[in-house]
Motif scaffolding. Structure first.
Motif, short mmCIF file in Angstrom:
data_model
loop_
_atom_site.label_atom_id
_atom_site.label_comp_id
_atom_site.label_asym_id
_atom_site.label_seq_id
_atom_site.Cartn_x
_atom_site.Cartn_y
_atom_site.Cartn_z
N ALA A 20 0.83 -1.20 0.00
CA ALA A 20 0.00 0.00 0.00
C ALA A 20 0.86 1.26 0.00
CB ALA A 20 -0.93 0.00 1.21
N ILE A 21 1.95 1.24 0.76
CA ILE A 21 2.87 2.38 0.78
C ILE A 21 3.50 2.56 -0.59
CG2 ILE A 21 5.03 3.25 1.77
CD1 ILE A 21 4.24 1.75 4.37
N ALA A 22 3.94 1.47 -1.20
CA ALA A 22 4.56 1.55 -2.52
C ALA A 22 3.60 2.13 -3.55
CB ALA A 22 5.03 0.16 -2.96
N MET A 23 2.36 1.67 -3.55
CA MET A 23 1.36 2.17 -4.50
C MET A 23 1.10 3.66 -4.29
SD MET A 23 0.46 -0.14 -6.63
CE MET A 23 0.59 -1.93 -6.85
N THR A 24 1.05 4.08 -3.03
CA THR A 24 0.82 5.49 -2.73
C THR A 24 1.97 6.35 -3.22
OG1 THR A 24 -0.48 4.88 -0.78
CG2 THR A 24 0.41 7.12 -0.84
N VAL A 37 11.59 -10.77 0.98
CA VAL A 37 12.41 -11.97 1.15
C VAL A 37 12.15 -12.95 0.00
CG1 VAL A 37 12.70 -11.84 3.64
CG2 VAL A 37 10.62 -12.86 2.69
N ARG A 38 13.06 -13.88 -0.16
CA ARG A 38 13.01 -14.76 -1.32
C ARG A 38 11.76 -15.63 -1.38
NH1 ARG A 38 18.11 -13.54 -0.33
NH2 ARG A 38 19.50 -13.18 -2.10
N PHE A 39 11.26 -16.08 -0.21
CA PHE A 39 10.10 -16.95 -0.26
C PHE A 39 8.83 -16.21 -0.67
CE2 PHE A 39 10.03 -15.77 4.31
CZ PHE A 39 8.74 -15.29 4.42
N ASN A 40 8.89 -14.89 -0.70
CA ASN A 40 7.76 -14.09 -1.15
C ASN A 40 8.02 -13.45 -2.52
OD1 ASN A 40 5.10 -13.16 -0.53
ND2 ASN A 40 5.90 -11.13 -0.11
N GLU A 41 8.97 -14.02 -3.26
CA GLU A 41 9.39 -13.40 -4.52
C GLU A 41 8.26 -13.27 -5.53
OE1 GLU A 41 12.82 -13.92 -8.01
OE2 GLU A 41 12.66 -15.40 -6.38
N ASN A 42 7.45 -14.32 -5.70
CA ASN A 42 6.40 -14.28 -6.72
C ASN A 42 5.40 -13.16 -6.45
OD1 ASN A 42 7.54 -16.42 -8.11
ND2 ASN A 42 6.26 -17.96 -7.12
N GLN A 43 4.98 -13.04 -5.20
CA GLN A 43 4.03 -11.98 -4.86
C GLN A 43 4.67 -10.61 -5.02
OE1 GLN A 43 2.12 -12.61 -1.09
NE2 GLN A 43 0.32 -11.47 -1.72
N ALA A 44 5.94 -10.49 -4.67
CA ALA A 44 6.64 -9.22 -4.82
C ALA A 44 6.77 -8.83 -6.28
CB ALA A 44 8.01 -9.31 -4.16
N LEU A 45 7.01 -9.82 -7.14
CA LEU A 45 7.10 -9.54 -8.58
C LEU A 45 5.76 -9.06 -9.12
CD1 LEU A 45 9.33 -12.54 -9.77
CD2 LEU A 45 9.92 -10.10 -9.89
N GLU A 46 4.67 -9.60 -8.60
CA GLU A 46 3.35 -9.13 -9.01
C GLU A 46 3.16 -7.67 -8.60
OE1 GLU A 46 0.44 -11.73 -7.39
OE2 GLU A 46 1.15 -13.50 -8.51
N THR A 47 3.64 -7.31 -7.42
CA THR A 47 3.56 -5.93 -6.96
C THR A 47 4.37 -5.01 -7.86
OG1 THR A 47 3.18 -6.54 -4.66
CG2 THR A 47 4.13 -4.37 -5.05
#
Length: 248
Positions: A20-24, A37-47
């Motif tokens: 939300a901060i990034a989008m703002t 972190v690496r285990f959240n890479e896919n979701q982060a790439l979507e962001t």
């Protein structure tokens, strides 16, 4: 645009409040260095993909903020990619519940590593570049649990209280370099961290909030934006409580 072309590093930004901060910031023209972190890479790439759809520059930088070598490598790569770091938002965090008299040191160590050591490492790593360019904005995400006693939050609340101390001393040490350091202390936010609790627990918490609801992530993001923009240059060493009246 309030953060136009400001290079902004946001930790833990793949989802939840960090996203939300990034989008703002993106809507205000910032250039985004998204950390997770690496285990959240896919979701982060979507962001990152969503941010790019808004027409801003955005890159993903994977790093565990509690690992000094990884933080240093991340900062190096951000500087190589963008040439500077103007804003740091120390958002990455984890939570483990537990009563102090039944304390678990493994949980304590895990929460301290991410929620307090992480912001310390990120802050100390970006400060030399900020001091050299004589400009910087650092915003730390603390918590209502650091401002009032909430049973069962011993690890989390202690780390977030320490983060307020880090905020104030870092602000004092860098005020004459064009760098401000502030914190926000959100109350309960409508993110997966909270909504995964049982319904009766959620209802019990809401009953104690005078406003009668959890905060929307966007409401916290707007406060972070205020502390990060150019016009907030006289605000430093402050903690902004955003908790719907939950002061007890």
């Amino acid at each position: 645009m309030r953060t136009k072309d400001r290079v902004t590093l946001i930790t833990g930004a793949g989802q939840g409040l960090g996203k939300a901060i990034a989008m703002t910031f993106a809507r205000e023209g910032a250039k985004l260095a998204i950390n997770d972190v690496r285990f959240n890479e896919n979701q982060a790439l979507e962001t990152v993909a969503e941010l790019r759809e808004l027409g801003v520059e955005a890159e993903l930088f994977l790093a565990d903020v509690s690992n000094e070598a990884e933080v240093e490598e991340m900062a190096k790569k951000v500087l190589e990619r963008f040439g500077r770091i103007d804003i740091l938002v120390n958002n990455a965090g984890i939570n483990r519940d537990g009563l102090v008299h039944k304390g678990d040191k493994t949980k304590w160590d895990a929460v301290m590593a991410v929620n307090l050591t992480g912001p310390f490492l990120c802050t100390k790593t970006v400060l030399p570049a900020m001091r050299q360019q004589k400009y910087g904005r650092i915003v730390n995400i603390s918590s209502v649990t650091a401002r009032t006693g909430v049973a069962g939050t011993g690890y989390y609340a202690t780390a977030k209280t320490g983060l307020i101390g880090l905020t104030k001393i870092t602000a004092a040490e860098n005020a004459n370099k064009g760098i401000t350091v502030n914190a926000v202390a959100p109350g309960y936010i409508k993110t997966s961290m909270m909504t995964n609790y049982p319904e009766d627990v959620i209802n019990g918490i809401i009953a104690k909030i005078p406003v009668g609801r959890f905060a929307e992530p966007q409401e916290i993001a707007e406060a972070v934006l205020f502390l990060a923009e150019d016009s907030s240059g006289y605000v430093t060493g402050s903690v902004l409580d955003i908790n719907g009246g939950f002061h007890f």
